[in-house]
Design an enzyme around this catalytic site. Structure first.
Site, PDB file in Angstrom:
ATOM      1  CE  LYS A 184      14.963 -27.363  11.497  1.00 13.95           C
ATOM      2  NZ  LYS A 184      14.752 -28.562  12.323  1.00 13.95           N
ATOM      3  N   GLY A 202      19.224 -32.902   3.577  1.00 11.80           N
ATOM      4  CA  GLY A 202      17.939 -33.541   3.844  1.00 11.80           C
ATOM      5  C   GLY A 202      17.339 -34.067   2.562  1.00 11.80           C
ATOM      6  CB  SER A 203      13.949 -35.135   1.742  1.00  8.44           C
ATOM      7  OG  SER A 203      13.242 -33.964   2.057  1.00  8.44           O
ATOM      8  CD  GLU A 246      26.367 -32.360   0.162  1.00 11.49           C
ATOM      9  OE1 GLU A 246      26.002 -33.268  -0.605  1.00 11.49           O
ATOM     10  OE2 GLU A 246      27.490 -31.825   0.104  1.00 11.49           O
ATOM     11  CB  CYS A 277      22.609 -39.359   1.840  1.00 10.61           C
ATOM     12  SG  CYS A 277      24.172 -38.911   2.594  1.00 10.61           S
ATOM     13  CD  GLU A 308      17.250 -41.023   0.064  1.00  6.95           C
ATOM     14  OE1 GLU A 308      16.460 -40.092   0.256  1.00  6.95           O
ATOM     15  OE2 GLU A 308      18.483 -40.913   0.208  1.00  6.95           O
TER      16      GLU A 308
HETATM   17  P1  NAD Z   1      13.975 -33.578   5.637  1.00  3.43           P
HETATM   18  O1  NAD Z   1      14.155 -32.879   4.345  1.00  3.43           O
HETATM   19  O2  NAD Z   1      12.625 -33.990   6.031  1.00  3.43           O
HETATM   20  O3  NAD Z   1      14.511 -32.668   6.833  1.00  3.43           O
HETATM   21  C1  NAD Z   1      15.832 -32.189   6.891  1.00  3.43           C
HETATM   22  C2  NAD Z   1      15.862 -30.941   7.735  1.00  3.43           C
HETATM   23  O4  NAD Z   1      15.119 -29.916   7.091  1.00  3.43           O
HETATM   24  C3  NAD Z   1      15.258 -31.087   9.127  1.00  3.43           C
HETATM   25  O5  NAD Z   1      16.019 -30.346  10.043  1.00  3.43           O
HETATM   26  C4  NAD Z   1      13.889 -30.455   8.948  1.00  3.43           C
HETATM   27  O6  NAD Z   1      13.366 -29.956  10.135  1.00  3.43           O
HETATM   28  C5  NAD Z   1      14.205 -29.334   7.977  1.00  3.43           C
HETATM   29  N1  NAD Z   1      13.070 -28.836   7.209  1.00  3.43           N
HETATM   30  C6  NAD Z   1      11.960 -29.512   6.836  1.00  3.43           C
HETATM   31  N2  NAD Z   1      11.135 -28.695   6.146  1.00  3.43           N
HETATM   32  C7  NAD Z   1      11.734 -27.484   6.080  1.00  3.43           C
HETATM   33  C8  NAD Z   1      11.389 -26.234   5.494  1.00  3.43           C
HETATM   34  N3  NAD Z   1      10.256 -26.074   4.823  1.00  3.43           N
HETATM   35  N4  NAD Z   1      12.247 -25.213   5.610  1.00  3.43           N
HETATM   36  C9  NAD Z   1      13.405 -25.371   6.257  1.00  3.43           C
HETATM   37  N5  NAD Z   1      13.798 -26.508   6.849  1.00  3.43           N
HETATM   38  C10 NAD Z   1      12.973 -27.573   6.750  1.00  3.43           C
HETATM   39  O7  NAD Z   1      14.981 -34.807   5.590  1.00  3.43           O
HETATM   40  P2  NAD Z   1      15.171 -35.946   6.696  1.00  3.43           P
HETATM   41  O8  NAD Z   1      14.039 -36.884   6.566  1.00  3.43           O
HETATM   42  O9  NAD Z   1      15.486 -35.340   8.022  1.00  3.43           O
HETATM   43  O10 NAD Z   1      16.518 -36.618   6.200  1.00  3.43           O
HETATM   44  C11 NAD Z   1      16.562 -37.655   5.302  1.00  3.43           C
HETATM   45  C12 NAD Z   1      17.013 -37.170   3.939  1.00  3.43           C
HETATM   46  O11 NAD Z   1      18.263 -36.516   4.040  1.00  3.43           O
HETATM   47  C13 NAD Z   1      17.223 -38.286   2.963  1.00  3.43           C
HETATM   48  O12 NAD Z   1      16.648 -37.956   1.724  1.00  3.43           O
HETATM   49  C14 NAD Z   1      18.726 -38.357   2.815  1.00  3.43           C
HETATM   50  O13 NAD Z   1      19.197 -38.894   1.632  1.00  3.43           O
HETATM   51  C15 NAD Z   1      19.114 -36.949   2.982  1.00  3.43           C
HETATM   52  N6  NAD Z   1      20.512 -36.852   3.374  1.00  3.43           N
HETATM   53  C16 NAD Z   1      21.440 -36.396   2.461  1.00  3.43           C
HETATM   54  C17 NAD Z   1      22.780 -36.334   2.796  1.00  3.43           C
HETATM   55  C18 NAD Z   1      23.806 -35.856   1.806  1.00  3.43           C
HETATM   56  O14 NAD Z   1      24.894 -35.494   2.250  1.00  3.43           O
HETATM   57  N7  NAD Z   1      23.539 -35.815   0.532  1.00  3.43           N
HETATM   58  C19 NAD Z   1      23.194 -36.727   4.056  1.00  3.43           C
HETATM   59  C20 NAD Z   1      22.236 -37.190   4.950  1.00  3.43           C
HETATM   60  C21 NAD Z   1      20.891 -37.226   4.592  1.00  3.43           C
END
Ligand code: NAD
Length: 455
Positions: free
Chosen positions: A154, A207-208, A229, A263, A356
């Protein structure tokens, strides 16, 4: 029916409207994946390896198309986007060697033969963020497929286009129908269903930290595997004994690359007090030289932020009374443009030092000595990445061991090499991606004892 509106962040035009998968459609995709996985696992290792090599070749042949899609969908500079698409092909090629090398053990025991098998987990859900849509997707799907699993991916709501294209290329390469599916959809609907569906046996989430925590808690209800991650607030530590010219010239790339939506961005620039003034003198022209503009132009080093909501979040960290040391440039007019920004916060607990921001904003702080540098670097809740600049080998090794982070580089800002493990500690995540061991995290070890009867 819910749709996702896909916007070009450089000019705010709508590229397309895409239907978002609802819960029923997600369930149907997971059922297809269950069937496909059984078929795939029954293929010979050599046939699975060959299919992944064909997939790698198909991506390689499509690099320009994938790159142009990313330029339009995510605003990545074309040079970066080409590198990202090529990286996906490399990751697939690297893990195409794995099906024939997932080797179990033969363990000495009394009375028989004891062997282990590295069985696939089953269906793996991969949930990706919007900042590096295709590379991060490949870190999940390539080793997962190589280990005999099916993948339901997804992508983030704002940036599904390259992932959708990768699914087409997988199918064209001869992967079984349903083995690698991409479901554009909302996190709280399709993403959540991947986490709660009992047939999805592992979630790879990038993600976050906030979302990662809730996914981990929900996965616990089914004792489901997770790799997380998450966020970062990485330190770039510059000692007075370093090559200051090189450290200053490269520091902007360590934080403004991908408009700071990385990230691993080194968003805390820690500089030894005795070299602070000289370093800032060198840093200013380097920041001002940073080329911000049309991502389709091959000279561009930084494009826009990904969306209006994200622009508003980043801008909220730099109100008018902020201690801005200096800034680079950014185009005016339509598009979510934010200039490279260097802050000199008065306190270590300022929110620009702690949070962040995920934009092109760096906070510079002085430190007194090595112990103070380590203390400051480790004062974050995160622990993903970081850089250490020094000419002393002893110091480089001492500080590398002392900094709480999963992925460090000395006298460089390297973060990701697909041949080496990548991931974070503390609130930056759990588990490692990439490197030679990644396929193992998509297997279950099965132990079988075979009794040998006496003659
Ligand atoms: P986010 O957490 O808002 O979303 C990430 C993904 O999760 C999206 O596909 C979103 O649709 C999905 N999602 C959201 N709520 C969900 C739920 N309740 N259940 C399942 N899936 C859900 O993050 P973002 O704003 O898209 O990305 C930015 C963040 O990602 C930053 O904090 C960044 O540091 C982190 N990031 C980490 C790495 C790493 O490798 N450590 C790499 C890239 C980004």
């Amino acid at each position: 029916m819910t749709t996702l509106t896909i916007v070009n962040p450089s000019d705010e035009t709508v590229i397309s409207e895409i239907e978002a998968f609802d819960v029923e459609q997600t369930d149907a995709a997971i059922e297809r994946a269950v069937t496909a996985q059984k078929l795939w696992a029954a293929w010979t290792p050599a046939d699975r390896a060959a299919a992944l090599r064909r997939f790698a070749a198909a991506v390689e042949a499509d690099v320009e198309n994938l790159a142009l899609l990313e330029v339009r969908n995510s605003g990545h500079p074309i040079g970066n986007a080409r590198g990202e698409a090529a990286h996906v092909a490399q990751v697939l090629q690297y893990y195409s060697a794995a099906p024939e090398r997932l080797i179990g053990k033969q363990i000495p025991v009394a009375g028989g033969l004891d062997v282990t098998f590295l069985e696939p987990i089953g269906v793996v859900g991969v949930i990706t963020p919007w900042n590096f849509p295709m590379t991060i997707a490949s870190w999940g799907f390539a080793p997962a497929l190589a280990a005999g699993n099916a993948v339901v991916l997804k992508p983030a709501e704002w940036t599904p286009l390259t992932s959708l294209r990768l699914a087409e290329l997988g199918l064209q390469s001869g992967l079984p129908e349903g083995l690698f599916q991409v479901l554009p959809g909302e996190g709280r609907v399709a993403g959540d269903r991947l986490v709660t569906h009992p047939e999805v046996r592992k979630i790879v989430f990038t993600g976050s930290t906030l979302t990662g925590r809730s996914i981990m808690a929900k996965a616990a209800a089914q004792v489901k595997h997770v790799t997380l991650e998450l966020g970062g607030k990485s330190a770039n530590i510059v000692f007075a004994d370093s090559d200051l010219e090189k450290a200053a010239a490269t520091a902007p790339y360590a934080v403004f690359d991908n408009s700071g939506q990385d990230c691993c961005a080194r968003t805390r620039l820690l500089v030894e007090r005795s070299a602070y003034d000289r370093f800032m003198e060198l840093l200013e022209p380097a920041v001002k030289r940073f080329v911000v503009g049309d991502p389709a132009d091959s000279a561009t080093e930084m494009g826009p932020l990904v969306s209006k909501p994200h622009f508003d979040k980043v801008a909220s960290y730099v109100p008018d009374d902020t201690d801005v040391a200096f800034r680079g440039s950014a185009p005016s007019g339509p598009g979510f443009w934010f200039p490279p920004t260097v802050l000199t916060p008065r306190s270590e607990t300022d929110r620009t030092v702690v949070d962040e921001i995920f934009g092109p904003v760096v906070a510079v702080l002085p430190f007194d000595d090595e112990a103070d540098a380590i203390r400051l670097a480790n004062s974050s809740a995160y622990g993903l990445s970081g850089s250490i600049w020094t000419q002393s080998l002893d110091r480089a090794l001492r500080v590398s061991r002392a900094v709480e982070a999963g992925t460090l580089s000395v006298n460089s800002h390297s973060s990701v090499r697909y041949t080496a493990p990548f991931g974070g500690v503390k609130q930056s995540g759990l588990g490692r991606e990439l490197g030679p061991d990644a396929p193992l995290s998509f297997t279950e070890t099965k132990n079988v004892f075979i009794a040998i009867g006496a003659q």
